[in-house]
Design an enzyme around this catalytic site. Structure first.
Site, PDB file in Angstrom:
ATOM      1  N   HIS A  61       0.841  -1.212   0.000  1.00 38.95           N
ATOM      2  CA  HIS A  61       0.000   0.000   0.000  1.00 38.95           C
ATOM      3  C   HIS A  61       0.874   1.260   0.000  1.00 38.95           C
ATOM      4  O   HIS A  61       1.302   1.714   1.066  1.00 38.95           O
ATOM      5  CB  HIS A  61      -0.880   0.041   1.254  1.00 38.95           C
ATOM      6  CG  HIS A  61      -2.027  -0.922   1.238  1.00 38.95           C
ATOM      7  ND1 HIS A  61      -3.281  -0.580   0.810  1.00 38.95           N
ATOM      8  CD2 HIS A  61      -2.111  -2.215   1.598  1.00 38.95           C
ATOM      9  CE1 HIS A  61      -4.087  -1.623   0.909  1.00 38.95           C
ATOM     10  NE2 HIS A  61      -3.398  -2.633   1.386  1.00 38.95           N
ATOM     11  N   SER A 212     -12.033  -3.456   4.908  1.00 37.88           N
ATOM     12  CA  SER A 212     -12.099  -2.064   4.435  1.00 37.88           C
ATOM     13  C   SER A 212     -13.476  -1.789   3.840  1.00 37.88           C
ATOM     14  O   SER A 212     -14.433  -2.511   4.091  1.00 37.88           O
ATOM     15  CB  SER A 212     -11.029  -1.834   3.360  1.00 37.88           C
ATOM     16  OG  SER A 212     -11.345  -2.597   2.196  1.00 37.88           O
ATOM     17  N   ASN A 235      -9.186 -15.243  -2.174  1.00 36.58           N
ATOM     18  CA  ASN A 235      -9.099 -16.522  -1.460  1.00 36.58           C
ATOM     19  C   ASN A 235     -10.483 -16.889  -0.964  1.00 36.58           C
ATOM     20  O   ASN A 235     -11.361 -16.030  -0.873  1.00 36.58           O
ATOM     21  CB  ASN A 235      -8.163 -16.357  -0.241  1.00 36.58           C
ATOM     22  CG  ASN A 235      -8.650 -15.241   0.690  1.00 36.58           C
ATOM     23  OD1 ASN A 235      -8.402 -14.055   0.442  1.00 36.58           O
ATOM     24  ND2 ASN A 235      -9.366 -15.611   1.734  1.00 36.58           N
ATOM     25  N   HIS A 246      -1.238 -13.132   4.010  1.00 38.98           N
ATOM     26  CA  HIS A 246      -1.246 -11.870   3.259  1.00 38.98           C
ATOM     27  C   HIS A 246      -0.500 -12.048   1.936  1.00 38.98           C
ATOM     28  O   HIS A 246      -0.883 -11.473   0.915  1.00 38.98           O
ATOM     29  CB  HIS A 246      -0.598 -10.777   4.120  1.00 38.98           C
ATOM     30  CG  HIS A 246      -0.662  -9.394   3.525  1.00 38.98           C
ATOM     31  ND1 HIS A 246      -1.839  -8.828   3.060  1.00 38.98           N
ATOM     32  CD2 HIS A 246       0.300  -8.453   3.312  1.00 38.98           C
ATOM     33  CE1 HIS A 246      -1.586  -7.600   2.596  1.00 38.98           C
ATOM     34  NE2 HIS A 246      -0.295  -7.356   2.741  1.00 38.98           N
TER      35      HIS A 246
HETATM   36  N1  HPA Z   1     -10.626 -12.036   5.234  1.00 36.34           N
HETATM   37  C1  HPA Z   1     -10.504 -10.706   5.474  1.00 36.34           C
HETATM   38  N2  HPA Z   1      -9.922  -9.875   4.623  1.00 36.34           N
HETATM   39  C2  HPA Z   1      -9.444 -10.387   3.479  1.00 36.34           C
HETATM   40  C3  HPA Z   1      -9.537 -11.745   3.156  1.00 36.34           C
HETATM   41  C4  HPA Z   1     -10.164 -12.621   4.103  1.00 36.34           C
HETATM   42  O1  HPA Z   1     -10.300 -13.836   3.892  1.00 36.34           O
HETATM   43  N3  HPA Z   1      -8.960 -11.911   1.933  1.00 36.34           N
HETATM   44  C5  HPA Z   1      -8.558 -10.692   1.528  1.00 36.34           C
HETATM   45  N4  HPA Z   1      -8.838  -9.767   2.452  1.00 36.34           N
END
Ligand code: HPA
Length: 271
Positions: A61, A212, A235, A246
């Site tokens: 970011h 977010s 995912n 992440h």
């Molecule tokens: N959970 C919360 N935030 C996220 C996820 C998740 O599985 N994947 C990408 N951001």
């Protein structure tokens, strides 16, 4: 100083640097920052040069605003989103989106990486956000209201504009992006959810979960702006598939980056 005075100060900082008036504001999610590279005749404003602008602390970011044209429209892109889990108050989290609205943006496009709760979704799908659940995080409107921004008790019955949703559907068909529809739930993070929480969220009607967007949508609607939301399902949420990280989320966002750029460009051309 109240949160709305902070926005006014941020506007002044930007106005010392540019008189650019955006039509469309775009907030980029994790790993989706490449869109900013497609902005023509860019004017880049680093977030450090804007009074009161929170510093992004997450990898993937970069904190800056990019003003310029995209698909023939004047856009302002927020690269480097601020998240609640970084320790900021919600009023700070939504300062950038309020700033872009105060600079003139009438339309706000919010994007994010999200986990799929709906078991028919697949990583790599895009999701048109049809509605949202934001009650698991504080409202960004908490505190004294400023009526010049919006009303004390704003209606949230159509957070995501029907007109923009139709545009998104058309654009997805044209660029052959796999688009699903669903309800986005904002969780607090930074930990990913437990499988039990994901099951609970599914019962509540959520199709995707992230950290977010929903509060930014509330702040933009408070200011009367038209909002569109699109998630990239990076995912499947906890307990459905494999453990989360992440790195995996960012890698999945990278893979979908090109499609994402063409989808958003096509949307903007139609706005
Ligand atoms: N959970 C919360 N935030 C996220 C996820 C998740 O599985 N994947 C990408 N951001």
């Amino acid at each position: 100083m109240d949160q709305y005075e902070m926005v006014r100060r941020a506007v002044r900082s930007v106005r010392e640097q540019t008189d650019f008036v955006p039509e469309v504001a775009i907030v980029l999610g994790s790993g989706l920052g490449a869109l900013a590279d497609f902005v023509k005749t860019p004017v880049v404003i680093p977030s450090e040069s804007i009074e009161g602008y929170p510093k992004s602390t997450v990898s993937g970011h970069a904190g800056r605003l990019v003003f310029g044209t995209l698909a023939g429209k004047k856009v302002a892109v927020q690269q480097g989103r601020i998240h609640y889990y970084e320790g900021y108050d919600m009023s700070e989290v939504v300062l950038p989106v309020r700033l872009l609205c105060a600079l003139g943006a009438k339309t706000v496009i919010l994007t994010n990486a999200a986990g799929g709760i709906n078991k028919t979704f697949r990583p790599g799908d895009f999701m048109e956000i049809t509605g949202q659940i934001a009650q698991f995080v504080p409202s960004p409107l908490r505190g004294a209201n400023d009526d010049t921004f919006g009303t004390r008790f704003p209606d949230m019955s159509e957070v995501y504009s029907g007109r923009l949703r139709a545009i998104l559907e058309e654009a997805a068909e044209e660029v052959k992006a796999p688009l699903r529809k669903g309800v986005y739930l904002q969780a607090g993070g930074p930990n990913y959810e437990s499988p039990e929480e994901i099951n609970a969220f599914r019962v509540l009607g959520a199709d995707a979960v992230g950290m977010s967007t929903a509060v930014e949508a509330i702040a933009a609607r408070h200011m009367g702006r038209e909002v569109m939301g699109v998630s990239l399902i990076t995912n499947m949420a906890a307990g459905i598939d494999k453990p989360l990280s992440h790195e995996k989320v960012k890698a999945a966002a990278d893979r979908a980056g090109e499609k994402f750029v063409s989808l958003i460009e096509r949307v903007i051309a139609k706005i």
